[in-house]
Design a protein around this motif. Structure first.
Motif, short mmCIF file in Angstrom:
data_model
loop_
_atom_site.label_atom_id
_atom_site.label_comp_id
_atom_site.label_asym_id
_atom_site.label_seq_id
_atom_site.Cartn_x
_atom_site.Cartn_y
_atom_site.Cartn_z
N ARG A 88 -31.48 3.61 13.05
CA ARG A 88 -30.92 2.22 12.86
C ARG A 88 -31.45 1.61 11.69
N SER A 89 -30.85 0.50 11.18
CA SER A 89 -31.39 -0.48 10.31
C SER A 89 -31.10 -1.79 10.49
N HIS A 90 -31.82 -2.47 10.01
CA HIS A 90 -31.76 -4.16 10.24
C HIS A 90 -31.75 -4.39 11.67
N TYR A 91 -32.70 -3.99 12.52
CA TYR A 91 -32.48 -4.02 13.82
C TYR A 91 -34.00 -4.31 14.66
N SER A 106 -35.88 -1.12 13.32
CA SER A 106 -35.68 -0.02 12.68
C SER A 106 -36.63 0.16 11.48
N ASP A 108 -36.52 0.45 8.47
CA ASP A 108 -36.29 -0.36 7.11
C ASP A 108 -37.21 -1.60 7.04
N TYR A 109 -37.66 -2.02 8.07
CA TYR A 109 -38.67 -3.12 8.46
C TYR A 109 -39.66 -2.69 7.62
N ARG A 115 -45.50 -5.15 6.06
CA ARG A 115 -45.26 -4.99 7.40
C ARG A 115 -46.05 -3.97 8.12
N GLN A 173 -40.41 -12.62 11.40
CA GLN A 173 -40.57 -11.23 12.07
C GLN A 173 -41.71 -10.49 11.84
#
Length: 370
Positions: A88-91, A106, A108-109, A115, A173
């Motif tokens: 997944r991405s942006h999730y 996801s 990409d975070y 992060r 986030q």
């Protein structure tokens, strides 16, 4: 926290370089001691010897191979865990699976190294942070299968600003746990102004953050009586402070553990306060044994007449938490837990479980044989 990588190496073709970059950052969280990283052995085998990873990441992969069995067990037991999804991405999503809270994020975070910094603990003040850390250290010492360190950043809310600090972490986030007092002054009373800002359903996991409200009025309610006594004896308190403690212990006993949940340990409570509407049903009876209670007109009609000699159940002053922390700093953390009972034990365990889940970090130089 535990970052559990959920990735099928056979499905890495799409955005491969971006996924490898995120994976490298995640591995750095383990290497830098910021978070515990768990990968299953299929993924580890895929990347061992890979020319796409740096030498430091390859070394971390080798270490995770030896730790994978231990980390797998704990990642299924700990109360809060992050699942890093590579499909997944942006999730960001939250799940509850068999009592375990799962934060799905996801891959990409983690493309930014910001992060993979330690999770943040948001207390109301610095002393609260120190107390929560002592509790977590004690809890960690009791859990023989939790071979972790504790690593958390600190961002105090200082009372009224706590919710705004929490909200900033939520909107950006960032991984953060917030803990506040309930400031409830008697059974059935409303929570205090700080806790009220979170709303009736705000104490939960929401995205990448969690808010927890203590089940007691103030953090001082969770100080063990033995610790308070040692502080009073060894930290320069007047001799009659022990009498104040003995009275508190007696009232705690006759109330079956309810007195300290609502008592102001710093300032105490006066009969005038206790006779306020809604307060008196709970607080008035605690004054009955006071020598002059029976001759006070206010005690008969529940109406203060400003006599100038109000009865008071004393507290221990503004620095009782600070001085108690000094005592606990010199104590064996595991033994602190062993002497607890009732609501204090329950709350210490609940706090310890949460703080460890959000702040667990790998111990340096550990590798177990499989």
């Amino acid at each position: 926290m535990i970052l559990k990588v959920i990735c099928n190496p056979d499905e890495l073709d799409v955005d491969y370089h971006q996924k490898v970059s995120a994976f490298e950052n995640i591995l750095s969280a383990q290497r830098d001691g910021n978070h515990v990283v768990y990968c299953d052995r299929k993924l580890i085998r895929h990347f061992r010897g890979s020319s796409h990873l740096s030498s430091s990441s390859l070394q971390t992969i080798s270490e995770l191979h030896f730790l994978s069995r231990e980390y797998k067990t704990v990642s299924n037991e700990i109360s809060v865990v992050v699942h890093v999804l590579f499909d997944r991405s942006h999730y960001v999503n939250n799940l509850d699976a068999n009592g375990q809270n799962i934060i799905e994020i996801s891959y990409d975070y983690f493309n930014s190294t910001l992060r993979v910094q330690p999770s943040t603990l948001i207390p109301e003040n610095d002393k609260d942070f120190d107390f929560f850390k002592i509790i977590a250290d004690g809890y960690l010492n009791r859990k023989s299968n939790y071979n972790f360190n504790l690593k958390l950043s600190k961002h105090c809310g200082y009372g009224s600003h706590t919710y705004s600090v929490y909200s900033e972490y939520k909107s950006s986030q960032k991984l953060a746990l917030c803990i506040v007092d309930n400031d409830v002054k008697y059974p059935g009373a409303s929570v205090g102004s700080t806790a009220r800002q979170f709303g009736q359903n705000g104490f939960c996991i929401d995205g990448t953050v969690e808010a927890k409200m203590l089940s007691v009025r103030e953090i001082e309610s969770l100080l063990p009586e033995e610790v308070i006594e040692e502080a009073l004896v060894s930290k320069g308190y007047p001799a009659n402070s022990i009498d104040v403690l003995e009275k508190m212990k007696r009232l705690e006993q006759i109330s079956s553990g309810e007195f300290r949940k609502y008592f102001d340990h710093k300032d105490g409570i006066t009969l005038k306060q206790a006779l306020q509407p809604s307060w008196s049903a709970f607080w008035k009876d605690f004054f009955v044994a006071e020598p002059t209670f029976g001759i006070k007109p206010c005690a008969q009609n529940n109406d203060c007449i400003e006599c100038g000699s109000c009865i008071k159940l004393d507290g221990f002053g503004e620095r009782i938490l600070e001085k108690s922390l000094e005592v606990m700093d010199d104590s064996h953390k595991r033994k602190l837990f062993e002497r607890l009972s009732g609501i204090i034990l329950e709350e210490w365990e609940a706090i310890g479980e949460k703080v460890i889940a959000w702040g667990c970090a790998p111990k340096a130089g550990r590798a177990r044989a499989s």
